[in-house]
Design a protein around this motif. Structure first.
Motif, PDB file in Angstrom:
ATOM      1  N   UNK A  19     -11.775  -7.338  13.281  1.00  0.00           N
ATOM      2  CA  UNK A  19     -12.733  -7.198  14.379  1.00  0.00           C
ATOM      3  C   UNK A  19     -12.656  -5.830  15.032  1.00  0.00           C
ATOM      4  N   UNK A  20     -11.434  -5.360  15.300  1.00  0.00           N
ATOM      5  CA  UNK A  20     -11.271  -4.071  15.985  1.00  0.00           C
ATOM      6  C   UNK A  20     -11.105  -2.905  15.022  1.00  0.00           C
ATOM      7  N   UNK A  21     -10.855  -3.227  13.706  1.00  0.00           N
ATOM      8  CA  UNK A  21     -10.580  -2.208  12.699  1.00  0.00           C
ATOM      9  C   UNK A  21      -9.368  -1.354  13.080  1.00  0.00           C
ATOM     10  N   UNK A  22      -8.392  -2.010  13.702  1.00  0.00           N
ATOM     11  CA  UNK A  22      -7.129  -1.364  14.038  1.00  0.00           C
ATOM     12  C   UNK A  22      -5.988  -2.072  13.319  1.00  0.00           C
ATOM     13  N   UNK A  23      -4.860  -1.359  13.189  1.00  0.00           N
ATOM     14  CA  UNK A  23      -3.679  -1.942  12.578  1.00  0.00           C
ATOM     15  C   UNK A  23      -2.857  -2.640  13.647  1.00  0.00           C
ATOM     16  N   UNK A  24      -2.436  -3.879  13.353  1.00  0.00           N
ATOM     17  CA  UNK A  24      -1.578  -4.626  14.265  1.00  0.00           C
ATOM     18  C   UNK A  24      -0.245  -4.896  13.576  1.00  0.00           C
ATOM     19  N   UNK A  25       0.807  -4.944  14.346  1.00  0.00           N
ATOM     20  CA  UNK A  25       2.139  -5.179  13.790  1.00  0.00           C
ATOM     21  C   UNK A  25       2.343  -6.659  13.480  1.00  0.00           C
ATOM     22  N   UNK A  26       3.061  -6.913  12.393  1.00  0.00           N
ATOM     23  CA  UNK A  26       3.526  -8.265  12.056  1.00  0.00           C
ATOM     24  C   UNK A  26       5.046  -8.209  12.066  1.00  0.00           C
ATOM     25  N   UNK A  27       5.655  -8.239  13.254  1.00  0.00           N
ATOM     26  CA  UNK A  27       7.102  -8.018  13.368  1.00  0.00           C
ATOM     27  C   UNK A  27       7.891  -9.173  12.767  1.00  0.00           C
ATOM     28  N   UNK A  28       9.142  -8.927  12.383  1.00  0.00           N
ATOM     29  CA  UNK A  28       9.977 -10.003  11.862  1.00  0.00           C
ATOM     30  C   UNK A  28      10.242 -11.063  12.928  1.00  0.00           C
ATOM     31  N   UNK A  29      10.145 -12.317  12.522  1.00  0.00           N
ATOM     32  CA  UNK A  29      10.449 -13.452  13.395  1.00  0.00           C
ATOM     33  C   UNK A  29      11.481 -14.306  12.667  1.00  0.00           C
ATOM     34  N   UNK A  30      12.647 -14.530  13.252  1.00  0.00           N
ATOM     35  CA  UNK A  30      13.698 -15.291  12.560  1.00  0.00           C
ATOM     36  C   UNK A  30      13.206 -16.656  12.076  1.00  0.00           C
ATOM     37  N   UNK A  31      13.672 -17.036  10.886  1.00  0.00           N
ATOM     38  CA  UNK A  31      13.419 -18.366  10.308  1.00  0.00           C
ATOM     39  C   UNK A  31      11.940 -18.634  10.031  1.00  0.00           C
ATOM     40  N   UNK A  32      11.183 -17.582   9.772  1.00  0.00           N
ATOM     41  CA  UNK A  32       9.780 -17.756   9.416  1.00  0.00           C
ATOM     42  C   UNK A  32       9.471 -16.998   8.133  1.00  0.00           C
ATOM     43  N   UNK A  33       8.351 -17.353   7.540  1.00  0.00           N
ATOM     44  CA  UNK A  33       7.699 -16.546   6.517  1.00  0.00           C
ATOM     45  C   UNK A  33       6.416 -15.982   7.110  1.00  0.00           C
ATOM     46  N   UNK A  34       6.023 -14.815   6.622  1.00  0.00           N
ATOM     47  CA  UNK A  34       4.651 -14.366   6.800  1.00  0.00           C
ATOM     48  C   UNK A  34       3.898 -14.780   5.538  1.00  0.00           C
ATOM     49  N   UNK A  35       2.780 -15.452   5.716  1.00  0.00           N
ATOM     50  CA  UNK A  35       1.971 -15.922   4.594  1.00  0.00           C
ATOM     51  C   UNK A  35       0.611 -15.248   4.661  1.00  0.00           C
ATOM     52  N   UNK A  36       0.108 -14.814   3.511  1.00  0.00           N
ATOM     53  CA  UNK A  36      -1.246 -14.269   3.501  1.00  0.00           C
ATOM     54  C   UNK A  36      -2.034 -14.728   2.285  1.00  0.00           C
ATOM     55  N   UNK A  37      -3.329 -14.763   2.469  1.00  0.00           N
ATOM     56  CA  UNK A  37      -4.276 -15.123   1.419  1.00  0.00           C
ATOM     57  C   UNK A  37      -4.470 -13.915   0.508  1.00  0.00           C
ATOM     58  N   UNK A  38      -4.456 -14.144  -0.799  1.00  0.00           N
ATOM     59  CA  UNK A  38      -4.690 -13.067  -1.750  1.00  0.00           C
ATOM     60  C   UNK A  38      -6.134 -13.041  -2.238  1.00  0.00           C
TER      61      UNK A  38
END
Length: 323
Positions: free
Chosen positions: A230-249
């Motif tokens: 929406x904003x066409x800006x980069x946002x951080x995805x910081x590490x969060x303990x005991x989680x995965x980051x999941x993304x659609x390919x």
């Protein structure tokens, strides 16, 4: 001690997926509704209560650090170029994910399901299918990675069934896609970003992932950034303990006619320290035909993409980034 991000400070959704492994169908549908919203709006989200053993995850990171700390000749003895199925070590700057940018400032190690050379799939020349290469100097490495591969694969299957529910389809909808599914475990090491980088040089250039879904473990260093559409800006995805980051390919974006978004992301390691991450790319059955899902196509509309097999899609994606 640095404050850890909380759900109220994160810019990506955090979803508790424990119910996907439970027996309550209404609870599974409630999680699926959260998945649908995240996949339509961001294409990226965190998951918690994923069920993968934290001690195993710690062992994966420990073995990864040991592998990359070896002398170059030991790593190059199992170079990926020696493998007909893209398994093994890949040195710094071997891949360019962002067109027009310098090669990525990362080194990596690829692991897939162990398939012997006399298996009919190998004899038939299935893409990325065959035996792994293993470091001989690290006696625990193979067992740890194979245990983790199976745990991450099981989590991937659970999430894919949740995605079926999120698309108003039966949980079994993707069963053929899951049968004999391929996946790739990749260990990544990013040295600190140099003080005088080349123009556009990054740990990992901006890109979308090739396959179905990606399950990412990251250490405490940070550096992952996701493009906000929406904003066409980069946002951080910081590490969060005991989680995965999941993304659609790209494959799932194609399958859903663009309804679920495959989002640009990149890595810039400005921590001043070594960074390690562990993506698990869930690819699927190479021979499965991917065509627009009926719930993703409006009446009278035409699919945005032609039908393709998982393998055909993967081959084209590799061709683009490895030339």
């Amino acid at each position: 001690m640095k404050n850890e991000p909380t759900s109220s400070t994160l810019q990506l959704p955090l979803i508790d997926v424990a119910a996907l492994r439970g027996s309550d169908p209404d609870a599974r549908k409630a999680v699926a509704a959260q998945l649908r919203q995240a996949c339509e709006q961001r294409g990226f989200f965190y998951i918690t209560n994923h069920g993968v053993d934290e001690a195993l995850i710690a062992s994966v990171f420990a073995q990864s650090r040991e592998f990359f700390s070896q002398k170059m000749e030991k790593k190059c003895a199992i170079d990926k170029r020696l493998s007909p199925c893209n398994r093994g070590y890949e040195p710094l700057r071997a891949q360019t994910l962002e067109a027009g940018a310098p090669p990525d400032l990362k080194e990596s190690f690829y692991v897939g399901r162990e398939v012997p050379v006399d298996d009919p799939r190998v004899i038939a020349g299935r893409f990325n299918t065959g035996p792994n290469q293993w470091p001989t100097a690290l006696p625990a490495f193979r067992a740890v990675m194979q245990r983790y591969y199976e745990a991450a694969f099981e989590l991937g299957e659970t999430l894919v069934r949740g995605l079926a529910l999120s698309l108003a389809m039966p949980e079994s909808f993707f069963d053929d896609y899951l049968k004999d599914a391929a996946a790739t475990l990749r260990l990544l090491h990013y040295p600190p970003q140099p003080g005088n980088p080349l123009p556009g040089e990054k740990g990992c250039g901006e890109h979308t992932d090739f396959g179905g879904i990606t399950l990412l473990l990251q250490d405490a260093m940070g550096g992952l950034q996701v493009r906000d559409m929406q904003t066409q800006r980069w946002i951080d995805a910081p590490p969060v303990p005991s989680t995965y980051v999941v993304n659609i390919g790209d494959l799932f974006a194609r399958w859903t006619n663009g309804r679920y978004v495959s989002t640009l992301h990149r890595v810039i390691n400005v921590s001043g320290r070594e960074r390690y991450s562990v993506p698990f790319f869930f690819t699927g059955n190479p021979l499965h035909r991917v065509e627009c899902i009926s719930t993703c196509l409006a009446d009278g509309a035409a699919p945005l993409y032609p039908t393709v097999t998982v393998e055909e899609h993967q081959i084209e994606c590799y061709r683009r980034t490895y030339g």
